[in-house]
Design a protein around this motif. Structure first.
Motif, PDB file in Angstrom:
ATOM      1  N   PRO A 177      -5.684  -5.881 -13.964  1.00 42.68           N
ATOM      2  CA  PRO A 177      -4.722  -5.062 -13.006  1.00 42.68           C
ATOM      3  C   PRO A 177      -5.459  -3.502 -13.577  1.00 42.68           C
ATOM      4  N   ARG A 178      -5.329  -3.270 -15.175  1.00 41.17           N
ATOM      5  CA  ARG A 178      -5.748  -1.664 -15.270  1.00 41.17           C
ATOM      6  C   ARG A 178      -7.687  -1.389 -14.781  1.00 41.17           C
ATOM      7  N   LEU A 179      -8.068  -2.078 -14.094  1.00 47.53           N
ATOM      8  CA  LEU A 179      -9.906  -1.262 -13.689  1.00 47.53           C
ATOM      9  C   LEU A 179      -9.155  -1.288 -12.245  1.00 47.53           C
ATOM     10  N   ARG A 180      -8.539  -2.191 -11.849  1.00 49.05           N
ATOM     11  CA  ARG A 180      -7.803  -1.390  -9.885  1.00 49.05           C
ATOM     12  C   ARG A 180      -6.568  -0.576 -10.572  1.00 49.05           C
ATOM     13  N   GLY A 181      -6.111   0.040 -11.376  1.00 49.51           N
ATOM     14  CA  GLY A 181      -5.539   1.244 -11.787  1.00 49.51           C
ATOM     15  C   GLY A 181      -6.154   2.159 -11.898  1.00 49.51           C
ATOM     16  N   LEU A 182      -7.603   2.023 -12.880  1.00 56.67           N
ATOM     17  CA  LEU A 182      -8.487   2.803 -12.758  1.00 56.67           C
ATOM     18  C   LEU A 182      -9.159   3.790 -11.259  1.00 56.67           C
TER      19      LEU A 182
ATOM     20  N   LEU B 113      -9.034  25.064   5.513  1.00 58.13           N
ATOM     21  CA  LEU B 113      -8.417  24.606   3.828  1.00 58.13           C
ATOM     22  C   LEU B 113      -7.269  24.193   4.065  1.00 58.13           C
ATOM     23  N   PRO B 114      -5.987  24.519   4.226  1.00 56.16           N
ATOM     24  CA  PRO B 114      -4.558  24.700   3.762  1.00 56.16           C
ATOM     25  C   PRO B 114      -4.510  22.609   4.699  1.00 56.16           C
ATOM     26  N   SER B 115      -4.944  22.219   5.871  1.00 56.59           N
ATOM     27  CA  SER B 115      -5.381  21.361   6.411  1.00 56.59           C
ATOM     28  C   SER B 115      -6.030  20.292   4.959  1.00 56.59           C
ATOM     29  N   ALA B 116      -7.229  20.397   4.927  1.00 58.29           N
ATOM     30  CA  ALA B 116      -8.368  20.435   4.083  1.00 58.29           C
ATOM     31  C   ALA B 116      -7.601  19.708   2.442  1.00 58.29           C
ATOM     32  N   LEU B 117      -6.721  20.672   1.847  1.00 56.15           N
ATOM     33  CA  LEU B 117      -6.000  19.940   0.830  1.00 56.15           C
ATOM     34  C   LEU B 117      -4.584  19.559   0.524  1.00 56.15           C
ATOM     35  N   ALA B 118      -4.171  19.539   2.285  1.00 54.00           N
ATOM     36  CA  ALA B 118      -3.257  18.773   2.611  1.00 54.00           C
ATOM     37  C   ALA B 118      -3.659  16.888   2.410  1.00 54.00           C
ATOM     38  N   VAL B 119      -4.724  16.905   3.293  1.00 56.92           N
ATOM     39  CA  VAL B 119      -4.949  15.509   3.388  1.00 56.92           C
ATOM     40  C   VAL B 119      -5.224  15.389   2.198  1.00 56.92           C
ATOM     41  N   LEU B 120      -6.766  15.784   1.163  1.00 53.80           N
ATOM     42  CA  LEU B 120      -6.464  14.868   0.043  1.00 53.80           C
ATOM     43  C   LEU B 120      -5.432  14.798  -0.715  1.00 53.80           C
ATOM     44  N   GLY B 121      -4.625  15.635  -0.924  1.00 53.80           N
ATOM     45  CA  GLY B 121      -3.675  15.309  -1.573  1.00 53.80           C
ATOM     46  C   GLY B 121      -2.721  14.061  -1.337  1.00 53.80           C
ATOM     47  N   VAL B 122      -2.469  13.802  -0.254  1.00 55.81           N
ATOM     48  CA  VAL B 122      -2.020  12.806   0.715  1.00 55.81           C
ATOM     49  C   VAL B 122      -2.532  11.467  -0.091  1.00 55.81           C
ATOM     50  N   ILE B 123      -3.997  11.687   0.431  1.00 58.18           N
ATOM     51  CA  ILE B 123      -4.941  10.809  -0.339  1.00 58.18           C
ATOM     52  C   ILE B 123      -4.526  10.219  -1.808  1.00 58.18           C
ATOM     53  N   GLY B 124      -4.935  11.486  -2.401  1.00 67.99           N
ATOM     54  CA  GLY B 124      -4.370  11.130  -4.322  1.00 67.99           C
ATOM     55  C   GLY B 124      -3.125  11.176  -4.408  1.00 67.99           C
ATOM     56  N   LEU B 125      -2.271  11.841  -3.588  1.00 70.26           N
ATOM     57  CA  LEU B 125      -0.452  11.068  -4.014  1.00 70.26           C
ATOM     58  C   LEU B 125      -0.767   9.223  -3.715  1.00 70.26           C
ATOM     59  N   ILE B 126      -1.553   8.820  -2.716  1.00 68.89           N
ATOM     60  CA  ILE B 126      -1.429   7.349  -2.566  1.00 68.89           C
ATOM     61  C   ILE B 126      -2.227   6.797  -3.700  1.00 68.89           C
ATOM     62  N   GLY B 127      -3.091   7.373  -4.216  1.00 68.01           N
ATOM     63  CA  GLY B 127      -3.941   6.737  -5.661  1.00 68.01           C
ATOM     64  C   GLY B 127      -3.330   6.919  -6.941  1.00 68.01           C
ATOM     65  N   ALA B 128      -2.260   7.955  -6.835  1.00 66.87           N
ATOM     66  CA  ALA B 128      -1.513   7.665  -8.007  1.00 66.87           C
ATOM     67  C   ALA B 128      -0.214   6.451  -8.001  1.00 66.87           C
ATOM     68  N   ILE B 129      -0.304   6.876  -6.863  1.00 61.20           N
ATOM     69  CA  ILE B 129       1.206   5.923  -6.432  1.00 61.20           C
ATOM     70  C   ILE B 129       0.863   3.928  -6.726  1.00 61.20           C
ATOM     71  N   ALA B 130      -0.232   4.258  -6.143  1.00 62.46           N
ATOM     72  CA  ALA B 130      -0.890   2.869  -6.283  1.00 62.46           C
ATOM     73  C   ALA B 130      -0.848   2.765  -7.813  1.00 62.46           C
ATOM     74  N   ALA B 131      -2.037   3.297  -8.762  1.00 59.97           N
ATOM     75  CA  ALA B 131      -1.906   3.106 -10.112  1.00 59.97           C
ATOM     76  C   ALA B 131      -1.087   3.333 -10.611  1.00 59.97           C
ATOM     77  N   ARG B 132       0.029   3.156 -11.195  1.00 58.33           N
ATOM     78  CA  ARG B 132       1.242   3.034 -10.989  1.00 58.33           C
ATOM     79  C   ARG B 132       1.733   2.050 -10.710  1.00 58.33           C
ATOM     80  N   ARG B 133       1.346   1.166  -9.697  1.00 60.80           N
ATOM     81  CA  ARG B 133       1.774  -0.413  -9.456  1.00 60.80           C
ATOM     82  C   ARG B 133       0.903  -1.715  -9.849  1.00 60.80           C
ATOM     83  N   LEU B 134      -0.329  -0.846  -9.768  1.00 59.05           N
ATOM     84  CA  LEU B 134      -1.225  -2.091 -10.038  1.00 59.05           C
ATOM     85  C   LEU B 134      -1.698  -1.945 -11.248  1.00 59.05           C
ATOM     86  N   TRP B 135      -1.622  -1.449 -12.606  1.00 59.20           N
ATOM     87  CA  TRP B 135      -1.238  -1.149 -13.835  1.00 59.20           C
ATOM     88  C   TRP B 135       0.191  -0.991 -14.293  1.00 59.20           C
TER      89      TRP B 135
END
Length: 445
Positions: free
Chosen positions: A214-219, A374-396
């Motif tokens: 689990p902690r490595l899935r979070g990583l 560039l603002p659109s690129a930041l938005a897309v990357l921010g959404v991907i990053g937020l998905i990762g952060a939420i997933a880490a919170r659930r997986l770990w």
């Protein structure tokens, strides 16, 4: 933190890392100039393809290399990879076609995909104390950041007196120096596996252990967050500085230095911070803050344009600090999640899977930035990053214990594992990692 360098074996390996990183930094500058000589205005496309080849080699070849070299002496593997990298760097000044760049870069990065996970897996065998190992991880992060700052400056000084072809000589020196330092270091023997495994199992074992923990899935989820935001920094800072602010190359260096300075501050602070806090309590909030910061910058740029130059530098510094807070402790999790015999396989899995995250983030940062702004690129990357952060919170899970009480209904009473860990009422407790006797992580209760 620097007291860990009093360990003679680790000190030699750290110096090998620093020298090799310096050579790699010179290679980056020289490769750009070589691409311009061969392709002119198409040099950007050539370099983009070369970096894509690098990522493909890292993702696809590192597990194969680890499986093939599992039973070889680790010193021979490390020195052999360095010799191959030095030989490729020696050939680069003499090429005269773009396809030759691609072929040689693939060979060089295949050697790096062999060297890096094996090198990283060696350090915890040398520094068994977790506090010392944490300091070593911070020193490694510091070395990467200093390389990003100092190698371009060193290349600039050398280019003032020699042609860029001589920068490749510096790269050769870096890899040869690394090989010599590894050769004189007394490396511990690789922990031998109790069983001889077929190639297919060796190929997938590290990834199976990784994804079952689990902690490595979070990583992995947090690595996606870190890659998403920092890919924008690495790909688009030049566009922001030159086209957005209309500033020169010196200011581009200041912007990248701000990101590196934030990363170094984090690396220097983490050893003491992690003495009193769990890794999750640092890494998960840092991931959430990095993703939300990326989305906040996107929203600001959509409504008000670029922030002031000082605010931009502060933002890049914060991005660097949060990035390092996610990535620097990762080695602690890997070390904790595998037996010594499986350690290189797990480090290799992290190497391949983390670069798969970069393989997603780099094209998004470049293509969305160029196509939609560039603002659109930041938005897309921010959404991907937020998905990762939420997933880490659930997986770990929060406060997951090191020791688990569990039973082995599938093992005979005289199995060596049950003799090593006597059971009461058919249950026993010990530090839990995925291995041949523990193939699935125990559920709560």
């Amino acid at each position: 933190m620097f007291r860990v360098l009093s360990h003679p074996v680790y000190a030699r390996l750290f110096m090998a890392q620093v020298i090799a990183l310096t050579g790699t930094g010179l290679l980056t500058v020289a490769l750009g100039l070589l691409a311009f000589d061969l392709a002119g205005a198409q040099a950007g496309a050539v370099l983009g393809t070369a970096y894509a080849i690098k990522m493909v080699a890292y993702v696809g070849l590192s597990p194969i290399a680890a499986a093939l070299t599992e039973h070889l002496p680790r010193k021979a593997v490390l020195i052999g990879a360095d010799v191959i990298r030095a030989a490729v760097a020696l050939l680069l000044p003499f090429i005269d076609a773009v396809w030759q760049i691609y072929a040689l870069i693939f060979i060089l990065q295949a050697a790096s995909a062999t060297f890096t996970p094996a090198f990283q897996a060696t350090i915890p065998d040398i520094l068994s104390d977790e506090a010392e190992y944490t300091k070593a991880l911070s020193l490694s992060r510091l070395a990467y950041d200093l390389e990003n700052l100092l190698s371009p400056a060193l290349a600039g000084m050398l280019l003032a007196v020699v042609s860029y072809h001589w920068l490749f000589a510096g790269t050769v020196f870096g890899f040869v120096g690394s090989a010599l330092l590894v050769a004189i270091a007394a490396l511990p023997r690789r922990s031998a596996s109790k069983t001889t495994r077929p190639f297919r199992e060796r190929l997938t074992r590290g990834t199976r252990i990784y994804l079952a923990t689990p902690r490595l899935r979070g990583l992995l989820a947090l690595t996606l967050t870190a890659a998403s935001s920092s890919a924008f920094v690495l790909v688009n800072t030049v566009v922001v500085v030159r086209a957005g602010y209309g500033l020169d190359d010196a200011h581009l260096a200041y912007a990248l230095a701000a990101f590196g300075a934030g990363s170094m501050i984090s690396a220097l602070s983490l050893p003491r911070l992690l003495e009193n806090r769990r890794d999750r309590s640092v890494m998960v909030p840092a991931g959430a803050a990095l993703a939300l910061g990326t989305l906040a910058l996107s929203a600001y740029m959509f409504t008000a344009g670029l922030p002031s130059w000082p605010a931009f530098l502060i933002t890049w510094g914060l991005f660097g600090l949060l990035y390092a807070a996610i990535m620097t402790p990762s080695g602690r999790l890997l070390r904790r999640s595998a037996h010594p015999a499986d350690r290189q396989a797990v480090f290799t899995a992290q190497f391949a899977l983390s670069h798969a995250c970069w393989l997603v983030a780099y094209p998004v940062a470049g293509w969305v930035g160029q196509g939609l702004g560039l603002p659109s690129a930041l938005a897309v990357l921010g959404v991907i990053g937020l998905i990762g952060a939420i997933a880490a919170r659930r997986l770990w899970p929060v406060d997951q214990p090191e020791d688990f009480e569990h039973s082995h209904a599938d093992l005979p009473p005289d199995h060596p594992h049950l003799k090593d860990h006597p059971a009461q009422n058919k249950r026993h407790t010990h530090a839990f990692v995925i291995d041949d006797e523990h193939r699935v992580w125990p559920s709560h209760g």
